[in-house]
Design a protein around this motif. Structure first.
Motif, PDB file in Angstrom:
ATOM      1  N   TRP A   1      24.958  82.823  36.022  1.00  0.00           N
ATOM      2  CA  TRP A   1      25.443  81.902  34.989  1.00  0.00           C
ATOM      3  C   TRP A   1      26.714  82.436  34.330  1.00  0.00           C
ATOM      4  O   TRP A   1      27.682  81.707  34.133  1.00  0.00           O
ATOM      5  CB  TRP A   1      24.342  81.685  33.945  1.00  0.00           C
ATOM      6  N   VAL A   2      26.713  83.728  33.996  1.00  0.00           N
ATOM      7  CA  VAL A   2      27.910  84.326  33.389  1.00  0.00           C
ATOM      8  C   VAL A   2      29.077  84.232  34.373  1.00  0.00           C
ATOM      9  O   VAL A   2      30.204  83.909  33.997  1.00  0.00           O
ATOM     10  CB  VAL A   2      27.648  85.797  32.966  1.00  0.00           C
ATOM     11  N   ASP A   3      28.773  84.488  35.641  1.00  0.00           N
ATOM     12  CA  ASP A   3      29.780  84.360  36.692  1.00  0.00           C
ATOM     13  C   ASP A   3      30.323  82.932  36.750  1.00  0.00           C
ATOM     14  O   ASP A   3      31.526  82.706  36.872  1.00  0.00           O
ATOM     15  CB  ASP A   3      29.084  84.676  38.028  1.00  0.00           C
ATOM     16  N   HIS A   4      29.411  82.004  36.638  1.00  0.00           N
ATOM     17  CA  HIS A   4      29.757  80.584  36.661  1.00  0.00           C
ATOM     18  C   HIS A   4      30.662  80.229  35.480  1.00  0.00           C
ATOM     19  O   HIS A   4      31.651  79.516  35.633  1.00  0.00           O
ATOM     20  CB  HIS A   4      28.451  79.779  36.632  1.00  0.00           C
ATOM     21  N   LEU A   5      30.331  80.754  34.298  1.00  0.00           N
ATOM     22  CA  LEU A   5      31.156  80.480  33.119  1.00  0.00           C
ATOM     23  C   LEU A   5      32.576  81.004  33.307  1.00  0.00           C
ATOM     24  O   LEU A   5      33.539  80.398  32.849  1.00  0.00           O
ATOM     25  CB  LEU A   5      30.557  81.129  31.870  1.00  0.00           C
ATOM     26  N   ARG A   6      32.682  82.117  33.970  1.00  0.00           N
ATOM     27  CA  ARG A   6      34.014  82.674  34.208  1.00  0.00           C
ATOM     28  C   ARG A   6      34.847  81.746  35.078  1.00  0.00           C
ATOM     29  O   ARG A   6      36.048  81.629  34.918  1.00  0.00           O
ATOM     30  CB  ARG A   6      33.900  84.010  34.956  1.00  0.00           C
ATOM     31  N   LYS A   7      34.188  81.129  36.038  1.00  0.00           N
ATOM     32  CA  LYS A   7      34.937  80.398  37.063  1.00  0.00           C
ATOM     33  C   LYS A   7      35.178  78.930  36.745  1.00  0.00           C
ATOM     34  O   LYS A   7      36.181  78.354  37.117  1.00  0.00           O
ATOM     35  CB  LYS A   7      34.192  80.491  38.411  1.00  0.00           C
ATOM     36  N   VAL A   8      34.213  78.315  36.112  1.00  0.00           N
ATOM     37  CA  VAL A   8      34.211  76.861  36.087  1.00  0.00           C
ATOM     38  C   VAL A   8      34.630  76.254  34.744  1.00  0.00           C
ATOM     39  O   VAL A   8      34.175  76.678  33.705  1.00  0.00           O
ATOM     40  CB  VAL A   8      32.792  76.350  36.424  1.00  0.00           C
ATOM     41  N   TYR A   9      35.458  75.271  34.830  1.00  0.00           N
ATOM     42  CA  TYR A   9      35.748  74.436  33.662  1.00  0.00           C
ATOM     43  C   TYR A   9      35.149  73.062  33.929  1.00  0.00           C
ATOM     44  O   TYR A   9      35.401  72.466  34.964  1.00  0.00           O
ATOM     45  CB  TYR A   9      37.258  74.293  33.460  1.00  0.00           C
ATOM     46  N   ARG A  10      34.380  72.633  32.994  1.00  0.00           N
ATOM     47  CA  ARG A  10      33.733  71.346  33.196  1.00  0.00           C
ATOM     48  C   ARG A  10      34.686  70.208  32.884  1.00  0.00           C
ATOM     49  O   ARG A  10      35.481  70.279  31.954  1.00  0.00           O
ATOM     50  CB  ARG A  10      32.531  71.256  32.247  1.00  0.00           C
TER      51      ARG A  10
ATOM     52  N   ALA B   1      35.905  66.782  31.321  1.00  0.00           N
ATOM     53  CA  ALA B   1      35.594  66.300  29.969  1.00  0.00           C
ATOM     54  C   ALA B   1      34.535  65.205  29.927  1.00  0.00           C
ATOM     55  O   ALA B   1      33.742  65.130  28.990  1.00  0.00           O
ATOM     56  CB  ALA B   1      36.868  65.791  29.324  1.00  0.00           C
ATOM     57  N   GLU B   2      34.465  64.398  30.982  1.00  0.00           N
ATOM     58  CA  GLU B   2      33.539  63.262  30.907  1.00  0.00           C
ATOM     59  C   GLU B   2      32.076  63.655  31.123  1.00  0.00           C
ATOM     60  O   GLU B   2      31.170  62.891  30.828  1.00  0.00           O
ATOM     61  CB  GLU B   2      33.932  62.167  31.914  1.00  0.00           C
ATOM     62  N   ASP B   3      31.852  64.857  31.641  1.00  0.00           N
ATOM     63  CA  ASP B   3      30.470  65.268  31.895  1.00  0.00           C
ATOM     64  C   ASP B   3      29.849  65.856  30.639  1.00  0.00           C
ATOM     65  O   ASP B   3      29.857  67.065  30.443  1.00  0.00           O
ATOM     66  CB  ASP B   3      30.415  66.317  33.007  1.00  0.00           C
ATOM     67  N   GLU B   4      29.313  65.028  29.824  1.00  0.00           N
ATOM     68  CA  GLU B   4      28.736  65.551  28.595  1.00  0.00           C
ATOM     69  C   GLU B   4      27.314  66.021  28.823  1.00  0.00           C
ATOM     70  O   GLU B   4      26.599  65.487  29.651  1.00  0.00           O
ATOM     71  CB  GLU B   4      28.754  64.468  27.524  1.00  0.00           C
TER      72      GLU B   4
ATOM     73  N   GLU C   1      31.188  77.878  24.282  1.00  0.00           N
ATOM     74  CA  GLU C   1      30.436  76.635  24.399  1.00  0.00           C
ATOM     75  C   GLU C   1      31.387  75.434  24.564  1.00  0.00           C
ATOM     76  O   GLU C   1      31.184  74.581  25.424  1.00  0.00           O
ATOM     77  CB  GLU C   1      29.565  76.466  23.157  1.00  0.00           C
ATOM     78  N   LEU C   2      32.417  75.392  23.736  1.00  0.00           N
ATOM     79  CA  LEU C   2      33.333  74.257  23.769  1.00  0.00           C
ATOM     80  C   LEU C   2      34.147  74.201  25.064  1.00  0.00           C
ATOM     81  O   LEU C   2      34.255  73.161  25.704  1.00  0.00           O
ATOM     82  CB  LEU C   2      34.293  74.309  22.574  1.00  0.00           C
ATOM     83  N   VAL C   3      34.682  75.356  25.461  1.00  0.00           N
ATOM     84  CA  VAL C   3      35.601  75.355  26.599  1.00  0.00           C
ATOM     85  C   VAL C   3      34.877  75.479  27.934  1.00  0.00           C
ATOM     86  O   VAL C   3      35.129  74.729  28.868  1.00  0.00           O
ATOM     87  CB  VAL C   3      36.643  76.500  26.456  1.00  0.00           C
TER      88      VAL C   3
ATOM     89  N   GLU D   1      42.292  71.767  22.583  1.00  0.00           N
ATOM     90  CA  GLU D   1      41.264  70.977  21.881  1.00  0.00           C
ATOM     91  C   GLU D   1      40.296  71.880  21.128  1.00  0.00           C
ATOM     92  O   GLU D   1      39.927  71.604  19.984  1.00  0.00           O
ATOM     93  CB  GLU D   1      40.499  70.107  22.886  1.00  0.00           C
ATOM     94  N   ALA D   2      39.906  72.965  21.789  1.00  0.00           N
ATOM     95  CA  ALA D   2      38.983  73.900  21.132  1.00  0.00           C
ATOM     96  C   ALA D   2      39.649  74.534  19.915  1.00  0.00           C
ATOM     97  O   ALA D   2      39.012  74.762  18.882  1.00  0.00           O
ATOM     98  CB  ALA D   2      38.535  74.982  22.114  1.00  0.00           C
ATOM     99  N   SER D   3      40.932  74.810  20.055  1.00  0.00           N
ATOM    100  CA  SER D   3      41.683  75.406  18.949  1.00  0.00           C
ATOM    101  C   SER D   3      41.700  74.460  17.749  1.00  0.00           C
ATOM    102  O   SER D   3      41.459  74.863  16.607  1.00  0.00           O
ATOM    103  CB  SER D   3      43.104  75.716  19.434  1.00  0.00           C
ATOM    104  N   GLU D   4      41.954  73.197  18.041  1.00  0.00           N
ATOM    105  CA  GLU D   4      42.008  72.195  16.976  1.00  0.00           C
ATOM    106  C   GLU D   4      40.646  72.027  16.312  1.00  0.00           C
ATOM    107  O   GLU D   4      40.523  71.958  15.099  1.00  0.00           O
ATOM    108  CB  GLU D   4      42.472  70.872  17.590  1.00  0.00           C
TER     109      GLU D   4
END
Lengths: 176, 213
Positions: A83-92, A94-97, A134-136, A145-148
């Motif tokens: 999962w941590v590996d996945h977080l490093r690699k993947v950006y979801r 925006a439409e997949d909530e 969590e946001l990004v 967007e996360a910054s804002e």
């Protein structure tokens, strides 16, 4: 209902000896467990891929489970690592909530499972880091967007994501 | 919820072959063998110090080398355990033993002061040789530990790397320490302890890429 620790350990021990029938049953249980485990921390569109990846890891690394030790903590360590590996690699996208999958846990070993959950990893992170991860990384917002949304500068968002992921990878086995 | 195609389960089940589960004692036997090989290498290349069995070694010789052996064993055990991942795995024993080893340079520093330490470092003509030898002999153990980790499924890669380096340095210093007749606290605390610190740092960065899966 997902099989309990004793049943899983028995199935895994049989699988290590080459019992394909038991192995099939074990993998079906592992699949269900992983889907539940990830559902609040992985975008639905990426859930299948991640579950599949972990199942293959379980297959290739099945000899690393020591039959004298518990099965679920072994599975959870692999699930967290991937999962941590996945977080490093993947950006979801925006439409997949994320859906609200807060179905009640039906396992008898709920307390044990809770100790191994992904939430346990997040509680060890400073809020600023967990928030931007969590946001990004999970909700798929852009850095801007996360910054804002958080009021952190863009460079701080990047730094907090980097530091947070580094910390998460160090917590895979420790946080319980 | 059943979204992963069952064909994956069928494929994995059809590929199933019996496997020998990983056993802690196999890993420790591998480490013990590599430690023995290191001591034999020291005997062949430098010759062990006969003063040890003739009663000429000081108390600090046994204390320091005993510390290296304990740190090496504790760190190696932690690495061997890390090949079989589990939520709840901890490496506290290795960390505490590393803290114990830090007593050597701390004691030397308190005894000698900054000026004394500098003088001990600059006047010890054999110091650098001991440092290089301890580091060199320390390279046998990580070969075994990296092989073990590659067979396993480590999930805490940075910690695995640091502990591999710690075990390597401690076992290397222990083995070479059996050949070194200089048994003063300043020599042991500086030149025999430095390989442990160096290899722990090197291991932290060099090992993770080798064992990532």
């Amino acid at each position: 209902m997902i099989a309990d620790e004793q049943e899983m350990a028995a199935m895994m021990a049989a699988a290590q000896k080459g019992d394909a029938g038991m192995y099939r049953a074990l993998l079906a249980e592992v699949q269900l467990w992983l889907e539940r485990y990830y559902r609040k921390r992985v975008a639905p569109a990426q859930l299948d891929d991640l579950v599949q990846e972990v199942m293959m890891a379980v297959h290739h690394k099945r000899a690393t489970w020591d039959p004298t030790r518990a099965f679920y903590p072994w599975l959870a360590a692999i699930a967290r690592y991937r999962w941590v590996d996945h977080l490093r690699k993947v950006y979801r996208s925006a439409e997949d909530e994320l859906g609200d999958h807060d179905a009640p846990e039906d396992s008898k070993e709920e307390a044990v499972m809770a100790r191994m959950s992904l939430e346990r990893l997040f509680v060890h992170l400073p809020e600023k880091q967990s928030e931007v991860i969590e946001l990004v990384k999970i909700e798929g917002l852009s850095i801007a967007e996360a910054s804002e949304k958080t009021g952190q500068s863009e460079s701080l968002v990047k730094v907090n994501i980097h530091r947070g992921l580094k910390k998460l990878s160090a917590l895979v086995e420790k946080a319980e | 919820m059943n979204r992963v195609p069952n064909s994956l389960i069928d494929t994995l089940a059809s590929e199933l072959e019996p496997v020998q589960p990983i056993r802690l004692w196999h890993g420790m036997a591998l480490v013990a063998l590599s430690a023995v090989a290191t001591v034999i290498l020291v005997e062949l290349l430098d010759g062990l110090w006969h003063g040890i069995v003739q009663g000429r070694a000081s108390g600090i010789f046994f204390i320091a080398n005993g510390m290296f052996a304990v740190v090496g064993a504790a760190a190696a055990l932690a690495v061997v355990r890390m090949a079989s991942p589990s939520v709840g795995n901890r490496q506290d024993g290795a960390r505490w033993s590393a803290g114990m080893l830090a007593l050597l340079p701390i004691s030397a520093g308190l005894m000698l002061g900054v000026g004394g330490l500098y003088s001990a470092i600059s006047s010890d003509i054999y110091g650098l040789d001991c440092f290089l030898a301890g580091t060199g002999f320390g390279l046998v153990t990580p070969a075994a530990l990296v092989l073990w980790l590659r067979r396993g499924a480590p999930v805490s890669l940075s910690a695995a790397g640091t502990l591999t380096g710690l075990a390597a340095g401690a076992i290397g210093s222990f083995a070479y320490g059996l050949a070194c007749p200089i048994d003063t606290i300043e020599h042991l605390a500086i030149w025999h302890t430095a390989p442990v610190a160096l290899l722990a740092v090197v291991g932290r960065y060099a090992v993770p890429p080798l064992v990532r899966w």
